[in-house]
Scaffold this motif. Structure first.
Motif, PDB file in Angstrom:
ATOM      1  N   GLN A  87      26.359  18.371   4.885  1.00 15.62           N
ATOM      2  CA  GLN A  87      27.065  18.524   3.606  1.00 15.62           C
ATOM      3  C   GLN A  87      28.469  19.069   3.767  1.00 15.62           C
ATOM      4  O   GLN A  87      29.222  19.158   2.804  1.00 15.62           O
ATOM      5  N   ARG A  88      28.806  19.449   4.986  1.00 14.04           N
ATOM      6  CA  ARG A  88      30.174  19.923   5.192  1.00 14.04           C
ATOM      7  C   ARG A  88      31.133  18.739   5.112  1.00 14.04           C
ATOM      8  O   ARG A  88      30.729  17.594   5.364  1.00 14.04           O
ATOM      9  N   PRO A  89      32.409  18.985   4.789  1.00 16.36           N
ATOM     10  CA  PRO A  89      33.366  17.883   4.764  1.00 16.36           C
ATOM     11  C   PRO A  89      33.356  17.159   6.112  1.00 16.36           C
ATOM     12  O   PRO A  89      33.392  17.803   7.165  1.00 16.36           O
ATOM     13  N   GLY A  90      33.246  15.839   6.058  1.00 12.92           N
ATOM     14  CA  GLY A  90      33.222  15.050   7.294  1.00 12.92           C
ATOM     15  C   GLY A  90      31.829  14.888   7.857  1.00 12.92           C
ATOM     16  O   GLY A  90      31.633  14.203   8.852  1.00 12.92           O
TER      17      GLY A  90
ATOM     18  N   GLU B 217      15.940  21.122  10.684  1.00  9.92           N
ATOM     19  CA  GLU B 217      16.201  20.174   9.604  1.00  9.92           C
ATOM     20  C   GLU B 217      17.114  20.784   8.550  1.00  9.92           C
ATOM     21  O   GLU B 217      18.059  20.137   8.065  1.00  9.92           O
ATOM     22  N   THR B 218      16.861  22.050   8.220  1.00  6.32           N
ATOM     23  CA  THR B 218      17.715  22.719   7.239  1.00  6.32           C
ATOM     24  C   THR B 218      19.145  22.830   7.768  1.00  6.32           C
ATOM     25  O   THR B 218      20.110  22.624   7.035  1.00  6.32           O
TER      26      THR B 218
ATOM     27  N   GLY C   5      23.044   9.913   8.704  1.00  8.29           N
ATOM     28  CA  GLY C   5      22.855   9.858  10.155  1.00  8.29           C
ATOM     29  C   GLY C   5      22.149  11.088  10.674  1.00  8.29           C
ATOM     30  O   GLY C   5      21.257  10.990  11.521  1.00  8.29           O
ATOM     31  N   GLN C   6      22.496  12.245  10.109  1.00  7.39           N
ATOM     32  CA  GLN C   6      21.898  13.465  10.644  1.00  7.39           C
ATOM     33  C   GLN C   6      20.461  13.648  10.193  1.00  7.39           C
ATOM     34  O   GLN C   6      19.644  14.207  10.919  1.00  7.39           O
ATOM     35  N   GLN C   7      20.152  13.168   9.000  1.00  7.62           N
ATOM     36  CA  GLN C   7      18.742  13.249   8.587  1.00  7.62           C
ATOM     37  C   GLN C   7      17.900  12.357   9.480  1.00  7.62           C
ATOM     38  O   GLN C   7      16.789  12.701   9.853  1.00  7.62           O
TER      39      GLN C   7
END
Lengths: 429, 256
Positions: free
Chosen positions: A22-25, A14-15, A30-32
């Motif tokens: 949080q990276r650009p793009g 999860e981390t 969606g990922q959470q």
């Protein structure tokens, strides 16, 4: 795996997903969402029963970065890439922004026969999903899919062979690189792809290569991946083969604390040729795992597969070779061989052919051997004045050479690979 | 005296194969060792070369006055003992050229000669190959892999020529050879037999001894040398068979 360990690995995932989002793009929402129904595989699952992800989860997800170093291109590549006489060769290296640039940092001059695909046409997993319509993608491909970054998409055309050499080098701790390459080979096109990955620090490299081979197209792939004992490699290759296409893959893996390579090839209508040759050299505490799948959907497909592994010290090699021959794949001709050298009492080899054959008119063979060095071979060399240790190293190198000789000549000049090939020096008195 | 074998007993997996072999070999001599299958000929050659599967239980071997059994197989080879294998071993992935160079340099180093680099060795080996009329293409292949029986035996003689041994033991080098190959191998052996060296030919057949005249012929049976004679003994064996030795089981062991 205990519940505590499982929850730790879930927290790690999860981390990681949050950090990548949080990276650009990145796509935070969606990922959470995907983290909730996504679990890291555990050793309870059959496909992971020998393979521990500890080397991967030792990375700190909050400190990950994408910094790369310049690969040490051997002279053979530099000359070939800069020379006007060989326009159909291109060397590219991954920069810290995820772009592929020439060895001097210049944007690539696309040689004839190689054309970048519009970025809108590239989605990670687009070939993989057609090959594996259901179920989760392999871990490396899944992690690649959630790592934002530019993709390299190339269209290959014309009957003349094009050479593409990709280099990735990681020297800084906590690097997380997940480059995505999509190759579309037009009918009759020929591509020689060689990629070289080197990691000298605690880091993870999870490349995904997807290739769609048109009728009569040929893809020759040479993959050389080397990492230090703290580095992890998770590779995913997905190759869609049309009739009369030829795919040859030679891969060499050594050094990594953990390497999991999962090539997946599907002959959509059969009538194609697949050649897979792989070498894994597991020394120290290296764990090198290859899980391959070759799927025949139509008749008269051919497969030649040979996996060789050498395990010494506490090294561990895992091979699972899945070959799927459904009823539609009559007259399939497939052979698979797993040859293994076990050199220490603490080293380990796990090898498993997995042939799933329904068609009744096929020729499918498989074999697996695990042995130590042959006394007769050692004695023969000793009887010619070669010391036992030197003879042992010569035999080990000979074992590797059977796969290494399939690599293109230029690929053999990468410095780490040369160390596998050096003539063993005489024993010191 | 180059090689002196005294009352040698040896076993493999607790089966005694050699039961008191004694044999003296001097410089300049060619010895032939004959006998039925299973009489212990090959075992004797392997024990001399130091094969780890065999255990010497009694007796000894001295090479130029030194206890040969105290040396590792590689040290025996470096100091000039050579065994031409009955069944040369195939070693996939190890190039014949490199194998020959590493072994040749190991011997040169022991003799105080300069080691040969890749280029110098290639010239040297190509010249030497002419002795056994061997195609240089075999240098590029893996050691003995896919070689025919005759090519393997030529490769053995090539190794012998490169290593320049003082004692060469050739274990059934003639078996499986056609007439031409036999002639080529025999020529090679003759050219390499010098006043300072000795050769022990293990063979079943007279035909090799037609091409190479031995100074002594020994007949082995049940792990011992039963009879020693000159080339006429080999002729008699060819005509009368080994049963004749059993019948006469004499002790005509005029050791050289």
């Amino acid at each position: 795996m205990s519940n505590a360990t499982q929850s730790r690995s879930q927290l790690w995932l999860e981390t990681l997903l949050q950090a990548l989002a949080q990276r650009p793009g990145g796509n935070a929402a969606g990922q959470q969402a995907s983290a909730r129904d996504w679990r890291l595989p555990t050793r309870r699952s059959e496909a992971w029963r020998f393979t521990d992800l500890h080397c991967l989860t030792r990375l700190d997800p909050t400190r990950l970065h994408t910094r790369t170093a310049s690969p040490r291109w051997p002279e053979a590549f530099r000359q070939a890439s800069s020379g006007q006489e060989s326009p159909a060769r291109l060397c590219l290296q991954l920069d810290s922004s995820g772009h592929w640039l020439g060895p001097q940092g210049e944007p690539p001059p696309w040689p004839r026969g190689l054309m970048p695909l519009p970025s809108g046409n590239i989605t990670p997993g687009q070939v993989a999903r057609t090959l594996m319509p259901s179920g989760p993608l392999p871990l490396g491909a899944a992690l690649n899919g959630v790592t934002p970054g530019p993709s390299l998409g190339l269209q290959v055309s014309g009957p003349d062979p094009v050479h593409l050499d990709l280099g990735i080098r990681v020297e800084q701790s906590q690097a997380w690189l997940a480059p995505h390459v999509l190759l579309v080979l037009e009918p009759g096109a020929r591509l020689c792809l060689s990629w070289h990955v080197a990691a000298t620090a605690r880091a993870a490299v999870a490349p995904m290569v997807e290739a769609r081979l048109g009728p009569g197209a040929q893809l020759e792939e040479a993959a050389m991946t080397w990492g230090c004992p703290e580095a992890a490699f998770l590779g995913g290759s997905f190759v869609h083969q049309s009739p009369r296409s030829v795919y040859r893959r030679t891969s060499v893996t050594w050094g990594w604390g953990l390497s999991r390579d999962e090539p997946f090839i599907r002959q959509r209508q059969g009538q194609a040729e697949t050649h897979l040759h792989s070498l894994a050299v597991a020394r120290g505490q290296s764990l090198l795992d290859t899980h391959s799948t070759v799927y025949f959907d139509g008749p008269a497909g051919q497969l030649q597969q040979r996996h060789q592994a050498l395990a010494d010290d506490r090294g561990h090699s895992v091979f699972n070779g899945r070959v799927v021959v459904p009823r539609a794949a009559q007259e399939t001709d497939a052979s698979q061989l797993s040859r293994n050298l076990l050199l220490s009492t603490k080293a380990r080899i796990d090898t498993k052919p997995q042939l799933e054959i329904v068609a009744d008119n096929v020729q499918c063979t498989h074999g697996a051997t695990v042995s130590c060095l042959q006394d007769d071979e050692l004695f023969y060399l000793q009887s010619r004045g070669i010391g036992r240790d030197q003879a042992s190293r010569l035999l080990q190198r000979g074992f590797c050479e059977e796969i290494l000789q399939r690599l293109p000549q230029a690929a053999l000049s990468w410095p780490p690979l040369r160390s596998l090939l050096e003539t063993p020096t005489p024993d010191q008195p | 005296m180059l090689l002196s074998i005294e009352n040698l007993h040896a076993c493999v997996e607790e089966n005694e194969i050699l039961r008191g072999v004694s044999l003296q070999i001097r410089a300049g001599e060619i010895h032939a060792l004959m006998g039925r299958n299973g009489s212990g000929k090959s075992t004797l050659s392997k024990v001399i070369a130091g094969h780890p599967a065999y255990t010497v239980t009694a007796g000894g071997i001295h090479y130029r006055g030194q206890d040969l059994l105290a040396l590792s197989p590689e040290d025996r080879a470096r100091s000039g003992v050579f065994l031409g294998f009955q069944y040369p071993v195939e070693i996939p992935g190890v190039s014949n050229l490199e194998f020959l160079r590493v072994s040749c340099n190991a011997r040169r180093q022991r003799r105080g000669q300069e080691e040969l680099d890749t280029f110098a060795f290639e010239d040297h080996v190509r010249e030497t190959m002419a002795i056994v009329q061997m195609d240089p293409a075999f240098l590029e292949r893996s050691v003995n892999e896919g070689f025919s029986g005759g090519e393997k035996k030529r490769n053995e003689i090539l190794q012998m020529a490169l290593l320049e041994p003082l004692v060469a033991i050739l274990d059934e080098t003639d078996s499986g050879l056609d007439i031409d190959a036999l002639r080529i191998v025999a020529n090679g052996v003759r050219r390499l037999a010098l006043p300072t060296t000795a050769t022990l030919l293990i063979t079943h057949y007279q035909r090799l001894l037609d091409a190479i005249t031995p100074d002594f012929v020994h007949v082995m049976a049940e792990g011992r040398i039963l009879r020693t004679g000159d080339k006429d003994l080999a002729m008699a064996l060819e005509q009368r068979g080994y049963d004749w030795i059993d019948e006469t089981n004499g002790s005509d062991t005029r050791q050289p």
